[in-house]
Write a protein that holds these residues in place. Structure first.
Motif, PDB file in Angstrom:
ATOM      1  N   LEU A 106      29.326 -20.247 148.383  1.00  0.00           N
ATOM      2  CA  LEU A 106      30.550 -19.464 148.236  1.00  0.00           C
ATOM      3  C   LEU A 106      31.784 -20.245 148.661  1.00  0.00           C
ATOM      4  O   LEU A 106      31.778 -20.998 149.623  1.00  0.00           O
ATOM      5  CB  LEU A 106      30.466 -18.185 149.069  1.00  0.00           C
ATOM      6  N   ASP A 107      32.842 -19.980 147.935  1.00  0.00           N
ATOM      7  CA  ASP A 107      34.160 -20.525 148.241  1.00  0.00           C
ATOM      8  C   ASP A 107      34.639 -19.950 149.585  1.00  0.00           C
ATOM      9  O   ASP A 107      34.442 -18.773 149.858  1.00  0.00           O
ATOM     10  CB  ASP A 107      35.088 -20.041 147.113  1.00  0.00           C
ATOM     11  N   SER A 157      33.951 -14.886 157.483  1.00  0.00           N
ATOM     12  CA  SER A 157      33.655 -13.662 156.745  1.00  0.00           C
ATOM     13  C   SER A 157      34.227 -12.458 157.481  1.00  0.00           C
ATOM     14  O   SER A 157      34.457 -12.490 158.692  1.00  0.00           O
ATOM     15  CB  SER A 157      32.149 -13.500 156.551  1.00  0.00           C
ATOM     16  N   TRP A 190      37.501  -8.940 146.207  1.00  0.00           N
ATOM     17  CA  TRP A 190      36.739 -10.015 145.582  1.00  0.00           C
ATOM     18  C   TRP A 190      35.309  -9.819 146.107  1.00  0.00           C
ATOM     19  O   TRP A 190      35.000 -10.228 147.210  1.00  0.00           O
ATOM     20  CB  TRP A 190      37.321 -11.362 146.011  1.00  0.00           C
ATOM     21  N   HIS A 191      34.476  -9.144 145.320  1.00  0.00           N
ATOM     22  CA  HIS A 191      33.209  -8.640 145.859  1.00  0.00           C
ATOM     23  C   HIS A 191      32.201  -9.743 146.189  1.00  0.00           C
ATOM     24  O   HIS A 191      31.690  -9.817 147.293  1.00  0.00           O
ATOM     25  CB  HIS A 191      32.589  -7.646 144.870  1.00  0.00           C
ATOM     26  N   ARG A 192      31.788 -10.510 145.208  1.00  0.00           N
ATOM     27  CA  ARG A 192      30.882 -11.655 145.358  1.00  0.00           C
ATOM     28  C   ARG A 192      29.462 -11.292 145.799  1.00  0.00           C
ATOM     29  O   ARG A 192      28.640 -12.181 146.003  1.00  0.00           O
ATOM     30  CB  ARG A 192      31.446 -12.697 146.343  1.00  0.00           C
ATOM     31  N   ASP A 193      29.158 -10.024 146.017  1.00  0.00           N
ATOM     32  CA  ASP A 193      27.812  -9.690 146.489  1.00  0.00           C
ATOM     33  C   ASP A 193      26.884  -9.480 145.298  1.00  0.00           C
ATOM     34  O   ASP A 193      27.320  -9.427 144.142  1.00  0.00           O
ATOM     35  CB  ASP A 193      27.855  -8.416 147.330  1.00  0.00           C
ATOM     36  N   LYS A 235      31.680  -1.687 142.076  1.00  0.00           N
ATOM     37  CA  LYS A 235      32.674  -2.755 142.215  1.00  0.00           C
ATOM     38  C   LYS A 235      33.982  -2.356 141.549  1.00  0.00           C
ATOM     39  O   LYS A 235      35.064  -2.598 142.074  1.00  0.00           O
ATOM     40  CB  LYS A 235      32.137  -4.061 141.620  1.00  0.00           C
ATOM     41  N   VAL A 291      30.247 -10.989 152.539  1.00  0.00           N
ATOM     42  CA  VAL A 291      30.705 -11.944 151.520  1.00  0.00           C
ATOM     43  C   VAL A 291      32.013 -11.552 150.831  1.00  0.00           C
ATOM     44  O   VAL A 291      32.656 -12.383 150.205  1.00  0.00           O
ATOM     45  CB  VAL A 291      29.626 -12.163 150.424  1.00  0.00           C
ATOM     46  N   SER A 292      32.400 -10.250 150.920  1.00  0.00           N
ATOM     47  CA  SER A 292      33.577  -9.806 150.165  1.00  0.00           C
ATOM     48  C   SER A 292      34.859 -10.178 150.889  1.00  0.00           C
ATOM     49  O   SER A 292      34.906 -10.241 152.119  1.00  0.00           O
ATOM     50  CB  SER A 292      33.517  -8.290 149.948  1.00  0.00           C
TER      51      SER A 292
END
Lengths: 183, 326
Positions: free
Chosen positions: B230-231, B252, B288-291, B299, B309-310
């Motif tokens: 992840l970024d 996080s 920015w969810h990313r999960d 979402k 992660v969000s």
């Protein structure tokens, strides 16, 4: 045999084990991602009802490996499915057209044979009939019934409440003596 | 969350860049049994090269029933290449060093009613599947393993041979593994489940092949490495009730809230398990969810996020904000 649903009986919530398609006829779509499709048609008493459901599925699966099994009754349908599952590979889908009662019984055979819920779809043409399993004597009673109705058990004659629970393994509704505390 | 006090009881650096670590209870005795495919979350203290403490998840590879020690295997990841530093810390541990960890957590268990198990691993992604293989060998379950690793860099080769009676297939390039996988996906009896672990791009390929072969999603199981890919993201600010604080890039929301003293339930810390779901209020600018947990509908609603992660997405005025409702 049956009593009307009382006005106070709540509508069963959607998270019970009773599928929506046993409350009103629903035809689920075929999954185009499947490689091989067994289409079980439980013809029953009304061939005119299941034929268009099967025709719709077969047309939508044009060009794929589709095995149509027309069966006169539930027992034949279960036998046809079990025979197909012996050699089935992952990628197989099963479609069942018939009454909700027949669909529940065939689904149970599919579950026992290792099918997952997203490998089966149902085309229900009638929802009037239900099979109720008696917790007291294990007899199965088949009748035109709604959830929460009361029916005389075909084995022990107790008045059974048709409880909103269906066994995935047998396809039968749970039935128990309606006034057990008072009797 | 209860923590186990462990000590490093054994180190095996035989395979280049893969360190196998045996962790024993500091006060002796037995450790809790665990479900195959479980992982430990190790507390990685801050130190040189690590500005802040980390919590890193590592799959358990040893005996899962009544273990007297836990065993993990950790790939060397260079902080100069962007790694957060947990791997480097593990590779610097010495016998006798104390380590604290959570009790084992399960998010990648073998499916009990499955009639057969097809396992596909790449690189260090073999670790949870070694645990699966022990389980299948013990209970006589049918299992098949396809394992992609660089030549001479395969971990657990001897154990895998023993556990599979030599039936495992090893590959040294993706093309040959995918060719074999394509064949095997078409020939699995109904009731088989597929398990894959490896880099995200590799697992994406495996999932795509399974879909093309007609596998429904209920039969396909993934174990993500998680956050490594992840970024770090841009900084944003958060309000929790009356309190407002800023989340730095690379930190996080979960870590920040824990630092502020909030107890956020959590399990995998990598956007998979859903434990750390938070409800968000209307002052949120965007998520920015990313999960890998929330549905597309969840979402789109924008009223919840996974703390691990969000991150916040900025509004038109450039302000990025999350309003957390506890």
């Amino acid at each position: 045999m049956t009593s009307p649903v009382t006005a106070s009986a709540p509508h069963p919530p959607h998270y019970t084990s009773v599928p929506d398609w046993t409350r009103e006829p629903v035809v689920q779509p075929a999954d185009p991602l499947g490689r091989v499709h067994t289409v079980i048609e439980v013809v029953g008493e009304d061939p005119a009802a299941t034929a268009p459901v099967v025709a719709g599925w077969v047309a939508g699966l044009d060009g794929r490996d589709v095995r149509h099994r027309a069966c006169p009754d539930t027992a034949a349908a279960v036998a046809a499915l079990e025979a197909d599952l012996v050699t089935a590979k992952v990628g197989h889908r099963v479609l069942v057209a018939g009454s909700a009662d027949a669909c529940l019984a065939v689904r149970a055979a599919g579950v026992r044979g290792g099918l997952a819920d997203d490998e089966m779809a149902f085309g229900v043409v009638s929802v009037e009939t239900r099979t109720v399993w008696c917790v007291h004597c294990s007899a199965a009673t088949v009748a035109k019934l709604a959830l929460d109705d009361v029916v005389a058990c075909s084995g022990c004659e107790r008045g059974l409440l048709v409880y909103p629970h269906v066994s995935r393994r047998t396809g039968r509704h749970l039935g128990f003596m309606v006034d057990a505390e008072e009797a | 969350m209860s923590r186990l006090s462990l000590v490093v009881a054994g180190i095996d650096d035989t395979v280049p860049d893969v360190r196998r670590l045996v962790l024993a209870p500091a006060d002796g005795g037995e450790l809790p049994s665990y479900t195959p495919g479980s992982h430990l979350v190790l507390d990685v203290p801050s130190g040189p090269g690590r500005e802040r403490a980390l919590a890193n998840a590592y799959s358990l590879v040893g005996e899962s029933l009544h273990p007297s020690s836990y065993e993990i295997a950790v790939l060397r990841c260079d902080p100069r290449g962007g790694a957060a530093g947990g791997s480097a810390w593990v590779h610097a541990l010495r016998t006798g060093d104390p380590v604290t960890a959570t009790t084992p957590r399960s998010s990648f268990a073998p499916v009990q009613p499955a009639t057969r198990h097809l396992l596909v691993a790449a690189g260090i992604g073999i670790t949870p599947l070694v645990s699966h293989l022990r389980f299948h060998a013990r209970w006589g379950r049918e299992a098949e393993l396809l394992y992609l690793h660089r030549e001479g860099r395969g971990a657990f080769i001897t154990e895998i041979d023993d556990l599979t009676d030599g039936s495992a297939s090893c590959f040294h390039d993706r093309v040959s593994l995918l060719a074999r996988l394509r064949e095997r996906l078409l020939d699995q009896p109904i009731g088989t489940h597929l398990y894959t672990c490896g880099p995200t791009g590799f697992m994406d390929l495996v999932v795509a092949e399974a879909q093309a072969a007609g596998w429904p999603s209920s039969r396909v199981h993934l174990e993500h490495f998680g956050l490594d890919d992840l970024d770090p993201g841009e900084p944003f600010d958060v309000t929790v009730g009356e309190q407002c604080f800023e989340i730095a890039s690379g930190v996080s929301l979960l870590e920040a809230m824990e630092k502020q003293g909030y107890a956020v339930p959590n399990l995998c810390r990598q956007g998979v398990c859903g434990e750390c779901r938070l409800e968000l209020g209307p002052a949120t600018t965007g998520v920015w969810h990313r999960d890998l947990y929330l549905s597309d509908d969840d979402k789109a609603a924008g009223d919840c996020a996974m703390a691990c992660v969000s991150r916040a997405l900025p509004a038109a005025d450039g302000r990025a904000h999350l309003e957390v409702l506890l």
